[in-house]
Design a protein around this motif. Structure first.
Motif, short mmCIF file in Angstrom:
data_model
loop_
_atom_site.label_atom_id
_atom_site.label_comp_id
_atom_site.label_asym_id
_atom_site.label_seq_id
_atom_site.Cartn_x
_atom_site.Cartn_y
_atom_site.Cartn_z
N ASP A 113 0.82 -1.22 0.00
CA ASP A 113 0.00 0.00 0.00
C ASP A 113 0.85 1.26 0.00
O ASP A 113 0.51 2.24 -0.67
N HIS A 114 1.95 1.25 0.75
CA HIS A 114 2.80 2.45 0.80
C HIS A 114 3.32 2.82 -0.60
O HIS A 114 3.33 3.98 -0.98
N PHE A 115 3.72 1.80 -1.37
CA PHE A 115 4.21 2.07 -2.72
C PHE A 115 3.08 2.52 -3.64
O PHE A 115 3.27 3.38 -4.50
N LYS A 116 1.89 1.96 -3.47
CA LYS A 116 0.73 2.41 -4.26
C LYS A 116 0.44 3.88 -3.98
O LYS A 116 0.15 4.65 -4.90
N GLU A 117 0.52 4.27 -2.71
CA GLU A 117 0.30 5.67 -2.34
C GLU A 117 1.35 6.57 -2.99
O GLU A 117 1.03 7.65 -3.50
N LEU A 118 2.60 6.14 -2.98
CA LEU A 118 3.67 6.92 -3.62
C LEU A 118 3.45 7.03 -5.12
O LEU A 118 3.64 8.10 -5.71
N LEU A 119 3.03 5.93 -5.76
CA LEU A 119 2.74 5.97 -7.20
C LEU A 119 1.57 6.90 -7.50
O LEU A 119 1.60 7.65 -8.49
N ASP A 120 0.55 6.89 -6.66
CA ASP A 120 -0.59 7.79 -6.83
C ASP A 120 -0.15 9.25 -6.71
O ASP A 120 -0.59 10.11 -7.48
N ARG A 121 0.71 9.52 -5.73
CA ARG A 121 1.23 10.89 -5.55
C ARG A 121 2.03 11.32 -6.77
O ARG A 121 1.92 12.46 -7.25
N LEU A 122 2.85 10.41 -7.29
CA LEU A 122 3.65 10.71 -8.48
C LEU A 122 2.74 11.00 -9.67
O LEU A 122 2.97 11.97 -10.41
N ASP A 123 1.72 10.17 -9.87
CA ASP A 123 0.76 10.41 -10.96
C ASP A 123 0.12 11.78 -10.83
O ASP A 123 -0.02 12.51 -11.82
N LYS A 124 -0.28 12.16 -9.61
CA LYS A 124 -0.93 13.45 -9.41
C LYS A 124 0.01 14.60 -9.75
O LYS A 124 -0.36 15.53 -10.45
N VAL A 125 1.25 14.52 -9.29
CA VAL A 125 2.22 15.57 -9.57
C VAL A 125 2.48 15.67 -11.07
O VAL A 125 2.51 16.77 -11.63
N GLU A 126 2.64 14.52 -11.72
CA GLU A 126 2.88 14.54 -13.16
C GLU A 126 1.69 15.14 -13.90
O GLU A 126 1.87 15.94 -14.82
N ASN A 127 0.48 14.77 -13.53
CA ASN A 127 -0.72 15.28 -14.20
C ASN A 127 -0.92 16.77 -13.94
O ASN A 127 -1.35 17.50 -14.82
N ASP A 128 -0.60 17.22 -12.73
CA ASP A 128 -0.77 18.63 -12.39
C ASP A 128 0.25 19.52 -13.09
O ASP A 128 -0.02 20.68 -13.39
N ASN A 129 1.45 18.98 -13.35
CA ASN A 129 2.53 19.80 -13.89
C ASN A 129 2.75 19.63 -15.39
O ASN A 129 3.50 20.38 -15.99
N TRP A 130 2.14 18.63 -16.01
CA TRP A 130 2.42 18.37 -17.40
C TRP A 130 1.56 19.27 -18.28
O TRP A 130 0.35 19.38 -18.12
N ARG A 131 2.24 19.93 -19.21
CA ARG A 131 1.55 20.77 -20.20
C ARG A 131 2.16 20.47 -21.56
O ARG A 131 3.37 20.49 -21.70
N PRO A 132 1.33 20.22 -22.57
CA PRO A 132 1.89 20.00 -23.92
C PRO A 132 2.58 21.26 -24.40
O PRO A 132 2.16 22.37 -24.10
N GLN A 133 3.67 21.06 -25.12
CA GLN A 133 4.43 22.21 -25.63
C GLN A 133 4.34 22.29 -27.13
O GLN A 133 4.18 21.39 -27.82
#
Length: 65
Positions: A45-65
């Protein structure tokens, strides 16, 4: 070693093309269906939580150029 203006321009265009293609819906749909891009059910579960956090950060910060 210095890169000439023409080579730098080509490298910049290539990088932009790669970013655009990785962001394309068809590419993301294809990658989502590959087994390597899915978390196994036995991931702690701890790794799943870290992966979810990573997905959120990537989705929040990713912008097509």
């Amino acid at each position: 070693m210095m890169m000439t203006h023409n080579k730098a321009e080509k490298a910049g265009r290539l990088a932009a093309d790669v970013r655009r293609q990785f962001g394309a819906e068809a590419t993301t749909r294809f990658l989502r269906n590959l087994p390597a891009f899915h978390a196994d059910a036995d991931v702690p579960d701890h790794f799943k939580e870290l992966l979810d956090r990573l997905d959120k950060v990537e989705n929040d910060n990713w912008r097509p150029q």
